[in-house]
Scaffold this active site. Sequence first.
Site, short mmCIF file in Angstrom:
data_model
loop_
_atom_site.label_atom_id
_atom_site.label_comp_id
_atom_site.label_asym_id
_atom_site.label_seq_id
_atom_site.Cartn_x
_atom_site.Cartn_y
_atom_site.Cartn_z
CD GLU A 415 25.88 -27.04 1.29
OE1 GLU A 415 26.00 -27.62 1.48
OE2 GLU A 415 25.56 -26.32 0.07
C1 BMA Z 1 27.76 -24.16 2.54
C2 BMA Z 1 27.34 -24.14 3.66
C3 BMA Z 1 28.27 -24.61 4.94
C4 BMA Z 1 29.46 -24.19 5.18
C5 BMA Z 1 29.53 -23.73 3.45
C6 BMA Z 1 31.20 -23.08 2.92
O1 BMA Z 1 27.06 -25.39 2.23
O2 BMA Z 1 25.59 -24.97 3.66
O3 BMA Z 1 27.94 -26.04 5.70
O4 BMA Z 1 29.57 -23.49 5.20
O5 BMA Z 1 29.19 -24.19 2.31
O6 BMA Z 1 31.50 -23.94 2.55
#
Ligand code: BMA
Length: 826
Positions: A415
């Site tokens: 991300e």
């Molecule tokens: C996603 C993951 C984590 C996170 C999750 C919940 O984007 O990549 O970084 O724990 O969301 O928010």
Amino acid sequence: MRVVPLASLPWRFRDCSGSAWLPATVPGCVHTDLRRARAIPDYLRGTNEAGLQWIDGRTWEYAADIEVGADLLGEEVIELVADGLDTIATIRLNGTEVARTENMFIGYRWDVKPLLRDGHNRLSIRFDSATRYIRTERTGHRPRNINDPVGGCTIIRKEQCQFGWDWGPRYVTAGIWRDIRLEGWSGNRLAGVEVAQRHARNGTVALSLAPELARPDRESTCRWRISVGDSPVSSGVGSRIVIQRPRLWWPSGQGEQPLYRLEVDVVESDGNATGKWTRKIGLRTIALDRHRDRWGESFQFVVNGRPVFAKGANWIPADCFVAGLGRASYARDLGAAVAANMNMVRVWGGGIYESEDFFDLCDELGLLVWQDFMFACTLYPGDEPFVASSRAEAEYQVRRLRHRASLALWCGNNEIWGINAHELTDPRKARERADYYRLFHRVLPAVVRRHGRGTAYWPSSPWRGDEDTSHAAGGKRGDSHYWDVWHGRNPVKDYEKWNFRFASEFGMQSYSSSATQATFCPAKDGNIFGAAMETHQKNKGGSQVILDYVSRRYRFPKDQESLIYLSQLNQVHCIQTGVSHYRRLMPRCMGSLYWQLNDCWPVASWSSIEFTGRWRALHYAARRFYAPALVSAHVPGDEVFGINNYRSSTVRLVHLHTSYDGPRASRGVVRWDLFHLDGRVLLAGSKKVALQSMRSVRQVTLDLAQPLAQFGRETIYLRIALDVAGERVSEDTVLFTLPRFMDLPAPRTKVSVRLGAQGRAAVGFTSPVFQHRFEFDFAGHAFTCSDNFFDLYPGERRLVRVRFADGVSKAGLARSLTYRSLADSY
Ligand code: BMA
């Protein structure tokens, strides 16, 4: 080669600011060692996390005494090998500094022969405070923080979620977290063998062997032996092996997982044996196929030439302290993944590169691994030492894992592009952009190309092959994370708005069961909004979001126990809506990995398996919605809330779809029964259907305008089912309004228990009325079962197979049995 294991020595450790030595465990870490010594309270319990933050501010020293004899000292080279040091370490042997390290993800090897003495030696490793390092190093790099509550975690190459994440505690630990040993050798040392597979059109597989020697420029010969299971396949001398009738390795659900044991002895021309290299390999090809098609560009994994729909979930570290996790720590949740019909896990980039045990299990179970490099969310530095360290880490990990049958993809990061696209496209942030592109588009892919034996590289998750972060772009190409439901608080039906090519993250939180909560919180502190429970809810405002979604769908719960139950039902509803949609989109969409499979401590989170191993309702549902042959309903209409809260509905049509990803075409029967809550069947039908591999088909459209008008949407429900060869393989219930508006009949349940041998039992449940999401439990007993949180239809017995971990008696079972369904929650 002579190996002296060091992990099993009696290690000791101390706080360098003045405390006494205490016994230590290797592999291990400061927090677990302090706890074992009873020097700190239980780090999982209540609000204890806050009081344990002093630990990461200290410097810690680990030490052991090593006895060395003439045998070892007779070797030409003696190396200290450390597979993992966490993280800012200074290594000393007999008082002399050997090395300093700053990267938790690299295995190190140092020549220490000149420092070793005959007899007694002292090895010490000092770990400086990682949080101090962050404050004092790379002070020019201060990006916007996403998950680390204090900030700065990206400055150091260390497990990122130790610094706190939205499902995990902040325990920034230190220690010798993987194996450590001395290796003595003379002449040469076999470091590894690079094995290339060539799958020919005629079905044969040719392996070529390229030995890698510590002193490379010498002539050498490979003697190899290959076997599968207990049967030898062939043996020979040379660098080429041809396997005439190979048994191919397949992901779970597509075929078997035969693993070939390959043993290679490498001998130099003067007869010197350099060592033996043994690995279990799978014969398979895996490609990330991106070809132009009518929607844009495909994003699918093709195994042995066959496109495979990826079904699975995201994997986070199995424990907030990863040191010393062994096969048993992984077997439980990876086994549960396969039991839920998954064929892929994504090892998410904020944790660790998992151990050999983890990959052994994935290879054996047929779980493809989407492997992120360990970079997540926040921008990373771009200075030369940082990039060099990241490159060395990638080389070490790619070479370590390149022969894994299960390894499907290397992905640059989690991300970082998606979250920071705004900054990275801002002309004032040219340096950050250049740093990002350098690491994730040049440095890491070059390592994968050079050492990765053909495994594909993808720069980030999500990524679309260009800088477009819109949902619409995700419908054309690349992979997508979808968080409008949960973080964006959008309606659950919004999952159906977007036609992603590959859904690599989407999730909904729920509370852990009371049984799991009891492990860290005494009942008196267990109020879900109190301090102890909020310590175990790491998403800011997470409880409000759970309550928001629960209140949209269910009635006000009568007690906390019921709220927990409803939170889990809501999680099922959300993820099932998403997954069924993605499976209906097949082959446009070729993957669905929900967030997240597991937990690293007991917590309210997005996981389907709690820290204690207990399955949340979602995991039982996952087994159903990931079944190879699925029937699902697409209901285009919805409940509509207008001005002044007046309510209407646009529900009328119900489309019944089959989604099938078994390897061979099949046939089945789709069935539907429209029920009145009073038990009457108002309408019933069935249709014979063909099931083609990797195809979804809209099989039936029901127009329910008439019964909806006649009976009202609050009193009817539709049971849909798919039978294959006379067996029910998929089943679901379609509701036409929100469950809170339905007057569910008072539940009455008849139970039968038949106790078999070895803790096995068959438990039958019968109800005269419809019961939604019927859950049973045997309080105080650990058990697994063939199903739970299912629907009970009137007058129909549901038989569940239960397996208890310990001995049980029939009377004991009857005493401990509890059950409920939706109508019991208010
Ligand atoms: C996603 C993951 C984590 C996170 C999750 C919940 O984007 O990549 O970084 O724990 O969301 O928010």
